[in-house]
Design a protein around this motif. Structure first.
Motif, PDB file in Angstrom:
ATOM      1  N   ALA A 136       0.810  -1.212   0.000  1.00 18.56           N
ATOM      2  CA  ALA A 136       0.000   0.000   0.000  1.00 18.56           C
ATOM      3  C   ALA A 136       0.847   1.268   0.000  1.00 18.56           C
ATOM      4  O   ALA A 136       0.345   2.347  -0.336  1.00 18.56           O
ATOM      5  N   TYR A 137       2.133   1.140   0.341  1.00 16.06           N
ATOM      6  CA  TYR A 137       2.978   2.326   0.492  1.00 16.06           C
ATOM      7  C   TYR A 137       4.300   2.136  -0.258  1.00 16.06           C
ATOM      8  O   TYR A 137       5.368   1.996   0.347  1.00 16.06           O
ATOM      9  N   PRO A 138       4.263   2.141  -1.584  1.00 14.98           N
ATOM     10  CA  PRO A 138       5.480   1.875  -2.370  1.00 14.98           C
ATOM     11  C   PRO A 138       6.574   2.923  -2.153  1.00 14.98           C
ATOM     12  O   PRO A 138       7.757   2.623  -2.340  1.00 14.98           O
ATOM     13  N   GLU A 139       6.205   4.156  -1.763  1.00 15.32           N
ATOM     14  CA  GLU A 139       7.220   5.195  -1.576  1.00 15.32           C
ATOM     15  C   GLU A 139       8.116   4.928  -0.381  1.00 15.32           C
ATOM     16  O   GLU A 139       9.148   5.596  -0.203  1.00 15.32           O
ATOM     17  N   LEU A 140       7.755   3.942   0.472  1.00 16.56           N
ATOM     18  CA  LEU A 140       8.578   3.604   1.634  1.00 16.56           C
ATOM     19  C   LEU A 140       9.588   2.492   1.342  1.00 16.56           C
ATOM     20  O   LEU A 140      10.383   2.137   2.208  1.00 16.56           O
ATOM     21  N   ALA A 141       9.563   1.959   0.127  1.00 17.31           N
ATOM     22  CA  ALA A 141      10.431   0.821  -0.206  1.00 17.31           C
ATOM     23  C   ALA A 141      11.906   1.142   0.007  1.00 17.31           C
ATOM     24  O   ALA A 141      12.697   0.284   0.411  1.00 17.31           O
ATOM     25  N   GLY A 142      12.310   2.392  -0.242  1.00 19.52           N
ATOM     26  CA  GLY A 142      13.712   2.765  -0.101  1.00 19.52           C
ATOM     27  C   GLY A 142      14.254   2.647   1.299  1.00 19.52           C
ATOM     28  O   GLY A 142      15.472   2.563   1.498  1.00 19.52           O
ATOM     29  N   LEU A 143      13.364   2.610   2.295  1.00 20.48           N
ATOM     30  CA  LEU A 143      13.820   2.451   3.677  1.00 20.48           C
ATOM     31  C   LEU A 143      14.519   1.108   3.872  1.00 20.48           C
ATOM     32  O   LEU A 143      15.337   0.954   4.788  1.00 20.48           O
ATOM     33  N   GLY A 144      14.223   0.144   2.992  1.00 20.37           N
ATOM     34  CA  GLY A 144      14.828  -1.182   3.110  1.00 20.37           C
ATOM     35  C   GLY A 144      16.339  -1.174   3.012  1.00 20.37           C
ATOM     36  O   GLY A 144      17.001  -2.076   3.531  1.00 20.37           O
ATOM     37  N   THR A 145      16.913  -0.162   2.349  1.00 20.39           N
ATOM     38  CA  THR A 145      18.369  -0.099   2.201  1.00 20.39           C
ATOM     39  C   THR A 145      19.012   0.942   3.126  1.00 20.39           C
ATOM     40  O   THR A 145      20.231   1.110   3.098  1.00 20.39           O
ATOM     41  N   ALA A 146      18.189   1.626   3.942  1.00 19.75           N
ATOM     42  CA  ALA A 146      18.690   2.741   4.752  1.00 19.75           C
ATOM     43  C   ALA A 146      19.729   2.309   5.782  1.00 19.75           C
ATOM     44  O   ALA A 146      20.602   3.096   6.151  1.00 19.75           O
ATOM     45  N   LEU A 147      19.647   1.057   6.263  1.00 13.30           N
ATOM     46  CA  LEU A 147      20.606   0.572   7.262  1.00 13.30           C
ATOM     47  C   LEU A 147      21.605  -0.414   6.666  1.00 13.30           C
ATOM     48  O   LEU A 147      22.280  -1.137   7.412  1.00 13.30           O
ATOM     49  N   GLY A 148      21.672  -0.454   5.352  1.00 12.32           N
ATOM     50  CA  GLY A 148      22.587  -1.395   4.716  1.00 12.32           C
ATOM     51  C   GLY A 148      22.206  -2.832   5.040  1.00 12.32           C
ATOM     52  O   GLY A 148      21.044  -3.225   4.888  1.00 12.32           O
ATOM     53  N   SER A 149      23.166  -3.610   5.517  1.00 12.20           N
ATOM     54  CA  SER A 149      22.900  -5.019   5.822  1.00 12.20           C
ATOM     55  C   SER A 149      22.518  -5.244   7.283  1.00 12.20           C
ATOM     56  O   SER A 149      22.379  -6.389   7.726  1.00 12.20           O
TER      57      SER A 149
END
Length: 320
Positions: free
Chosen positions: A60-73
Motif C-alpha cells: 500500500a505504500y510503495p514510496e517507503l520501499a527505499g527504507l529497506g536499504t537505509a541501514l545497509g545489511s
C-alpha cells in the motif's frame, strides 16, 4: 537474510500530563494521526510493514520501499506511524484514508502515492543486528534510534523532548496538532500491551467505538444514516451500548457509511441491552469509528458525541 521476531506494537493509555514532580521522568513526542505500523528490515534491501493488527500493508505504500536499504545489511525492527501531511506539515488522517486498504491493489497504490504521498514517522527501535531491545529502557532505545540517522524523502525521526511537558502540550495546541505522547524514560517495550508507561494526551476527548446499528435520516435522507448506534466491548467481551451519534459527517461520508452499513446488515441486535431506538436497523458489529465527545454519563453513555472518522485500521477486537 536475518530472522526477525514478530513484535506487536506497544500502545499508549489515554490520560493527562504527568505531575510536575515527574515531568523530567518522561520524554514527550507529538501524537501523530495516522496508521501505526511495525517495520521489519531484514538487511537484504527489502522491508515489510505490518499494521497494528499484524496484517502486511507493504504494497500500500510503495514510496517507503527505499527504507529497506537505509541501514545497509543491518537487520532491524522499528516502530512508527504512517501519515499523510497537509499543507502545514501536520498529519491528516482523512487524507491518509485514501491510501489505506490498498495492499491488494499495488497499481492503484502507486497512483495514489503520487497524488497523496505517505510519510513514515519513526519513534522506536525494537531489534537491531542480533539483539532484541524490548527489555532496554526507553531512553536508551531512543538514543540508539537517533544514532541510526533515519531521514529520507518519505521517512524521518521526529524530535522528542525530555521534560517541559506543559510547554510541549501548549505548542501542539497552538500548532493545531492532536496532542502529545508522554513516555516514561525507564519504561521497557511491552509488545501488544496498552501500558500506563506511555500516556497519550489529546486536546479533545475521543473514543473508538463499534457501530452496532443505525437510524435512517429524514426527508431526502431516509435511505442514509441519520444516526449511528455505538457500542464498546466490555470486560465480558460483549458489546455495550454507549449512545448514538448523528453529527460531524459530510454528505460524502454519510454516503460512504450507508454503503458500508449495507454490507453488514443484520436482523439481530448486537448490544447486550437493546437500545430504545424506534426504527433501528442492526448491523454485524465490524465497523470501527472514532467520535469526539464532551463527557460520559453515569450510565456510561457518551455525551454530545460528534463523528470524527472511520477507523479502517482497527477491528472491534482491537478495542477490547
Amino acid at each position: 537474510m536475518a530472522f526477525l521476531p514478530r513484535i506487536a506494537p506497544m500502545l499508549a493509555t489515554p490520560g493527562k500530563l504527568p505531575p510536575a514532580s515527574a515531568d523530567d521522568a518522561y520524554a514527550y513526542e507529538v501524537k501523530q494521526d495516522g496508521q501505526r505500523c511495525v517495520i521489519y528490515l531484514p538487511g537484504d534491501g527489502s522491508l515489510v510493514l505490518r499494521s497494528r493488527s499484524g496484517a502486511t500493508i507493504t504494497p500500500a505504500y510503495p514510496e517507503l520501499a527505499g527504507l529497506g536499504t537505509a541501514l545497509g545489511s543491518r537487520p532491524a525492527v522499528l516502530d512508527g506511524e504512517i501519515v499523510a501531511l497537509d499543507g502545514e506539515g501536520r498529519s491528516d488522517f482523512e487524507r491518509l484514508q485514501s491510501r489505506m486498504g490498498l495492499a491488494g491493489s499495488p497499481a492503484r497504490a502507486a497512483r495514489m502515492a503520487v497524488k497523496i504521498p505517505a510519510h513514515l514517522m519513526l519513534f522506536d527501535v525494537l531489534f537491531l543486528d542480533t539483539s532484541s531491545l524490548t527489555r532496554t529502557p526507553h531512553s536508551e532505545r531512543r538514543t540508539v534510534l537517533e544514532t541510526l540517522v533515519l531521514t529520507g524523502s518519505a521517512w524521518s525521526t521526529p524530535a522528542a523532548v525530555v521534560g517541559h511537558g506543559p510547554q510541549a502540550l501548549e505548542m501542539t495546541r497552538a500548532a493545531g496538532l492532536e496532542g502529545l505522547v508522554a513516555k516514561r524514560l525507564t519504561s521497557l517495550y511491552e509488545p501488544g500491551v496498552r501500558s500506563r508507561a506511555w500516556i497519550k494526551i489529546r486536546h479533545v476527548r475521543t473514543e473508538d467505538i463499534v457501530v452496532g446499528g443505525w437510524l435512517p435520516g429524514h426527508g431526502r435522507l431516509t435511505s442514509l444514516p441519520g444516526a449511528l448506534l455505538m457500542g464498546q466491548p466490555g470486560p465480558d467481551g460483549r458489546l455495550h451500548y454507549v449512545g448514538s451519534v448523528g453529527t460531524g459527517w459530510s454528505d460524502t461520508e454519510r454516503t460512504t457509511l450507508a454503503a458500508l452499513l449495507d454490507t453488514v446488515a443484520s436482523d439481530t441486535c448486537p448490544f447486550t441491552e437493546r437500545p430504545a431506538a424506534a426504527g433501528a436497523r442492526w448491523v454485524v458489529p465490524r465497523l470501527v469509528g472514532e467520535v469526539r465527545y464532551a463527557t460520559r454519563t453515569k450510565a456510561g453513555r457518551l455525551r454530545h458525541p460528534s463523528w470524527h472518522r472511520l477507523r479502517p485500521d482497527l477491528t472491534p477486537d482491537d478495542l477490547g
